[in-house]
Motif scaffolding. Structure first.
Motif, short mmCIF file in Angstrom:
data_model
loop_
_atom_site.label_atom_id
_atom_site.label_comp_id
_atom_site.label_asym_id
_atom_site.label_seq_id
_atom_site.Cartn_x
_atom_site.Cartn_y
_atom_site.Cartn_z
N ARG A 77 27.11 -2.77 -37.55
CA ARG A 77 27.74 -2.57 -38.63
C ARG A 77 29.10 -3.61 -38.61
O ARG A 77 29.49 -3.87 -39.74
N ASN A 78 29.66 -3.84 -37.57
CA ASN A 78 30.92 -4.45 -37.77
C ASN A 78 31.05 -4.92 -36.28
O ASN A 78 32.11 -4.90 -35.41
N PRO A 79 30.65 -6.54 -35.76
CA PRO A 79 30.64 -6.88 -34.56
C PRO A 79 32.02 -7.49 -34.26
O PRO A 79 32.47 -7.40 -33.23
N GLN A 80 32.82 -8.00 -35.57
CA GLN A 80 34.08 -8.48 -35.08
C GLN A 80 34.94 -7.51 -34.71
O GLN A 80 36.03 -7.94 -34.18
N ARG A 81 34.78 -6.09 -35.40
CA ARG A 81 35.65 -5.10 -34.67
C ARG A 81 35.39 -4.93 -33.27
O ARG A 81 36.60 -4.59 -32.60
N PHE A 82 34.51 -4.99 -32.66
CA PHE A 82 34.28 -4.65 -31.19
C PHE A 82 33.99 -5.87 -30.44
O PHE A 82 34.55 -5.61 -29.09
N ALA A 83 33.77 -6.86 -30.61
CA ALA A 83 33.53 -8.27 -29.62
C ALA A 83 34.96 -8.51 -29.09
O ALA A 83 35.84 -8.37 -29.94
N PRO A 84 34.91 -8.75 -28.01
CA PRO A 84 36.23 -9.36 -27.32
C PRO A 84 36.61 -10.64 -28.05
O PRO A 84 35.80 -11.37 -28.47
N GLN A 85 37.92 -10.70 -27.86
CA GLN A 85 38.70 -11.81 -28.53
C GLN A 85 38.28 -13.12 -27.82
O GLN A 85 37.77 -13.01 -26.41
N TYR A 86 38.43 -14.19 -28.23
CA TYR A 86 38.17 -15.75 -27.62
C TYR A 86 36.77 -15.75 -26.96
O TYR A 86 36.42 -16.21 -25.75
N GLY A 87 35.83 -14.95 -27.83
CA GLY A 87 34.19 -15.07 -27.32
C GLY A 87 34.10 -14.49 -25.90
O GLY A 87 32.88 -14.73 -25.33
N GLY A 88 35.13 -13.46 -25.66
CA GLY A 88 34.87 -12.84 -24.09
C GLY A 88 35.15 -13.72 -23.14
O GLY A 88 35.16 -13.22 -21.93
N TYR A 89 36.09 -15.00 -23.33
CA TYR A 89 36.55 -15.76 -22.36
C TYR A 89 37.75 -15.19 -21.90
O TYR A 89 38.33 -14.45 -22.54
N CYS A 90 38.47 -15.38 -20.71
CA CYS A 90 39.61 -14.92 -20.44
C CYS A 90 40.88 -15.04 -21.61
O CYS A 90 41.05 -16.28 -21.69
N ALA A 91 41.42 -14.33 -21.88
CA ALA A 91 42.34 -14.21 -23.08
C ALA A 91 43.69 -14.93 -22.45
O ALA A 91 44.03 -16.01 -23.21
N TYR A 92 44.05 -14.67 -21.29
CA TYR A 92 45.08 -15.48 -20.68
C TYR A 92 44.81 -17.01 -20.39
O TYR A 92 45.59 -17.84 -20.98
N ALA A 93 43.72 -17.18 -20.15
CA ALA A 93 43.31 -18.81 -19.89
C ALA A 93 43.39 -19.34 -21.55
O ALA A 93 43.63 -20.49 -21.56
N PHE A 107 40.46 -5.52 -18.60
CA PHE A 107 40.52 -5.66 -19.87
C PHE A 107 41.81 -4.81 -20.61
O PHE A 107 42.46 -4.21 -19.72
N THR A 108 42.12 -5.18 -21.80
CA THR A 108 43.29 -4.58 -22.56
C THR A 108 42.65 -4.39 -23.96
O THR A 108 41.98 -5.19 -24.57
N VAL A 109 43.11 -3.20 -24.49
CA VAL A 109 42.71 -2.94 -25.95
C VAL A 109 44.25 -2.94 -26.44
O VAL A 109 45.01 -2.16 -26.01
N HIS A 110 44.45 -4.05 -27.31
CA HIS A 110 45.90 -3.93 -27.81
C HIS A 110 45.69 -4.11 -29.43
O HIS A 110 45.07 -5.09 -29.88
N GLU A 111 46.34 -3.16 -30.23
CA GLU A 111 46.18 -3.37 -31.66
C GLU A 111 44.96 -3.51 -32.26
O GLU A 111 44.67 -4.02 -33.17
N GLY A 112 43.85 -2.39 -31.36
CA GLY A 112 42.75 -2.47 -32.06
C GLY A 112 41.66 -3.59 -31.64
O GLY A 112 40.40 -3.89 -32.26
N LYS A 113 42.07 -4.52 -30.69
CA LYS A 113 41.22 -5.46 -30.30
C LYS A 113 41.25 -5.50 -28.95
O LYS A 113 42.04 -5.36 -28.11
N LEU A 114 40.01 -6.13 -28.50
CA LEU A 114 39.51 -6.24 -27.12
C LEU A 114 39.78 -7.61 -26.22
O LEU A 114 39.43 -8.49 -26.87
#
Length: 147
Positions: A77-93, A107-114
């Motif tokens: 129903r809403n993949p953008q809500r649950f998919a990790p940010q930056y395509g699942g690549y390391c957010a710090y990188a 992992f971190t869930v911050h302000e509704g994003k993975l």
């Protein structure tokens, strides 16, 4: 940018090398996003939960697995809500301008994003300034995919 000492200390020295070819939009190991872990479970269970072949779907060129039919349906129903940010690549990188693999337990869930990180150690660096790192990663993304 990372200093050489910090890169060596965090084990990221090899990861700072630019990619030789364009990276796929979703980080997948053996075509499995998040190494087969359920992206919805990070939100409704607060931890990584392995998905099942019985509850999987294709999205953005990767196979996503879920621990239940209900979680799969929520993602559909809403993949953008649950998919990790930056395509699942390391957010710090991503905040540093490159791509790196991720560990589903970092992992971190911050302000509704993975957000996923390369390791728990790197997640510790990420957590020192999550808003700042998000701002940098958002400004960089998706350029690191094309290095």
């Amino acid at each position: 940018m990372l200093t050489r000492r910090l890169m060596l200390a965090t084990g990221l020295a090899a990861l700072a090398m630019p990619a030789m070819a364009e990276e796929p939009p979703i980080f997948a190991t053996n075509r499995l996003a998040i190494q087969g872990y359920d992206p919805v479970a990070y939100f409704n269970q607060g931890k990584p939960v392995e998905g099942s072949e019985a509850h999987q779907l294709m999205w953005m060129g990767a196979t996503w697995r879920f621990s239940s039919a209900a979680n799969r349906e929520a993602f559909e129903r809403n993949p953008q809500r649950f998919a990790p940010q930056y395509g699942g690549y390391c957010a710090y990188a991503a905040s540093q301008g490159y791509v790196a693999a991720t560990d589903p337990s970092a992992f971190t869930v911050h302000e509704g994003k993975l957000y996923l990180n390369y390791s728990r150690r790197v997640r510790g660096i990420w957590e020192q300034d999550i808003p700042g790192h998000i701002s940098s990663a958002d400004a960089n993304w998706p350029k690191p995919l094309k290095n």
